[in-house]
Design a protein around this motif. Sequence first.
Motif, PDB file in Angstrom:
ATOM      1  N   GLN A 222     -21.886  42.469  36.786  1.00  0.00           N
ATOM      2  CA  GLN A 222     -21.468  43.111  35.634  1.00  0.00           C
ATOM      3  C   GLN A 222     -19.999  43.316  35.698  1.00  0.00           C
ATOM      4  O   GLN A 222     -19.111  43.372  34.694  1.00  0.00           O
ATOM      5  N   ALA A 223     -19.503  43.938  37.055  1.00  0.00           N
ATOM      6  CA  ALA A 223     -17.991  44.565  37.060  1.00  0.00           C
ATOM      7  C   ALA A 223     -17.220  43.266  36.890  1.00  0.00           C
ATOM      8  O   ALA A 223     -16.408  43.488  36.285  1.00  0.00           O
ATOM      9  N   GLU A 224     -17.532  42.011  37.453  1.00  0.00           N
ATOM     10  CA  GLU A 224     -16.585  40.980  37.393  1.00  0.00           C
ATOM     11  C   GLU A 224     -16.765  40.589  35.973  1.00  0.00           C
ATOM     12  O   GLU A 224     -15.364  40.100  35.257  1.00  0.00           O
ATOM     13  N   ARG A 225     -17.784  40.634  35.053  1.00  0.00           N
ATOM     14  CA  ARG A 225     -17.565  40.387  33.953  1.00  0.00           C
ATOM     15  C   ARG A 225     -16.706  41.201  33.074  1.00  0.00           C
ATOM     16  O   ARG A 225     -15.990  40.834  32.103  1.00  0.00           O
ATOM     17  N   GLU A 226     -16.862  42.326  33.330  1.00  0.00           N
ATOM     18  CA  GLU A 226     -15.949  43.279  32.679  1.00  0.00           C
ATOM     19  C   GLU A 226     -14.256  43.073  33.095  1.00  0.00           C
ATOM     20  O   GLU A 226     -13.497  42.994  31.952  1.00  0.00           O
ATOM     21  N   VAL A 227     -14.120  42.841  34.285  1.00  0.00           N
ATOM     22  CA  VAL A 227     -12.737  42.603  34.694  1.00  0.00           C
ATOM     23  C   VAL A 227     -12.147  41.155  34.221  1.00  0.00           C
ATOM     24  O   VAL A 227     -11.321  41.190  33.595  1.00  0.00           O
TER      25      VAL A 227
ATOM     26  N   ALA B 147     -13.373  39.787  31.143  1.00  0.00           N
ATOM     27  CA  ALA B 147     -13.133  40.005  29.884  1.00  0.00           C
ATOM     28  C   ALA B 147     -11.716  40.590  29.461  1.00  0.00           C
ATOM     29  O   ALA B 147     -10.945  40.254  28.781  1.00  0.00           O
TER      30      ALA B 147
END
Lengths: 228, 338
Positions: free
Chosen positions: A144-149, A151
Amino acid sequence: MRLITVAGPPSSGKTSVIIKAAEALRGEGVTVGVIKFDCLSTGDQVLYERRGIAAKTGLSGNLCPDHFFVSNIQECLQWGEQSGFDLLISESAGLCNRCAPHIKDVCAVCVIDNLSGVETPRKIGPMLKMADIVVVTKGDIVSQAEREVFAYRVRQVNPGAVIINVNGLTGQGGYELGRLLSAAEETVSLTGRLLRFTMPAALCSYCLGQRKIGSDYQMGNVRKMDFS
Amino acid sequence: METDRDTPPYSAMPSEELLRKHPYAEDFFTSLGLALPPPGESVGAYFGRITADTLEDLGVERHELGERFDAFMALLASLQEKRTGPAIDSITIQGGVDKSGAAEGFALTVAPGEVVSIVGPTGSGKSRFLADIEWMAQGDTPTKRRVLINGAVPDPSRRFSLEYKLVAQLSQNMNFVMDLSVEEFIAMHAESRMVNDVAGITRTIIAKANELAGEQFSSQTPVTALSGGQSRALMIADTSCLSTSPIVLIDEIENAGIDRKRAVRTLVDERKIVLMATHDPILALMGDRRLVFKNGGVRAVIATTPAERANMAAFEEMDARLTAVRNALRNGEQIDHI
């Protein structure tokens, strides 16, 4: 008919995303045709046809793929009109990260995947920066953290785009992408329309078939690295 | 929420003033590979003297640079506002139809701090349910469901905004693809969330994650070297502190190396709405309610009964015994007697 240009790095999931969106659109009674642009060979036409999506392939061979695209897109549009599609999607790989097939006032989509790493959005040129819709794929296999970074980094280089996550395997997001595509503007003709960005400056001796290495053989538009 | 404080526009502000007031503006230049504007010069003037060759290399036209910069600053402002802005009090999902077109006939309202379990076989419509929430469906998806925020239809522009993303997903098969230490990784996430005290929140998250993980890890451990349980623990701690999404979806928490109950509590304490797709009795019964999926629709909403809650103790005892055996195996002991 609505024309959509879809571009993205190789293996980012363009074909899967288009298939999922096209299948969702078919459920709504919208017919979709696809033109696949590639360089050497592609089996994607078969992938499309197996799912009942009409497709044509254009291979650029030894020509610059984006130049090849521009030289053929008007004829593609005619093929789409004659075939009676509601939506025609052109799919092409951004091979040098510099070019983009995006055309002014024609809905432009860039497909980019989470696995390519958070530095990637900065490395991709007009193909990403000038897209109206950015589709981010392979979200299910990163944190999830990588997805947010990721995006956030996409938004940094293209603050105006709509960013949507699509899972090419399960189809999650495909329906929503289909809704966005079917709201695109109609395209009647492309003659006289403008690309969103210039193709790269070329025309050096190597464009003309030179193979020898060395300053003596370099003519035309040549740029040297700065080692100072 | 615009104030007059920041007028004149960002692009007319001298660069040192801009960077002092909005340090994250620096990211705009680094992301394009541009040097920062020199002190005293405004961003607008700086853009005006960038050479045509550089613009060609950047892949943008001059007028777009200014537009992009303004859009970027607006994004920063909205991300920061969201961190301090009004909270979500409730999310309501109104039932639509299942795959056969039969009405679901339910309405579910969840508030921060609630736990809802999701049960049902593969392909029963769980993913579509989440997609409906993410899309803030208004009868415009195949299920015809509707999603309300604080009892009202949400602004459609929120559908694609980074800062109003409703669901954070902690999926089972997630990996880290970045090759960074735990500390660098969390700091990078915190920066993308415009957190002021990056170092402080990074320490908090690592400490929290270590409370949840069975085996300890340090801030210098590479994320790719974390075990499954440690990765889960780190992402739960990270999501509870950094994610602005009000809903956290957890798709099963495997038993290995993580305190499952405490993990859920961590999210509940941070006022998250926890949706948990699980068939683990201990986790499923932690939910106040559970949604039963079948044939693409919600077949039932079951409130956890006091009797079910009472059974929790028995399940926990079984679980503790299994855990003890597992630990014994790990320590190389005989397990002749249980």
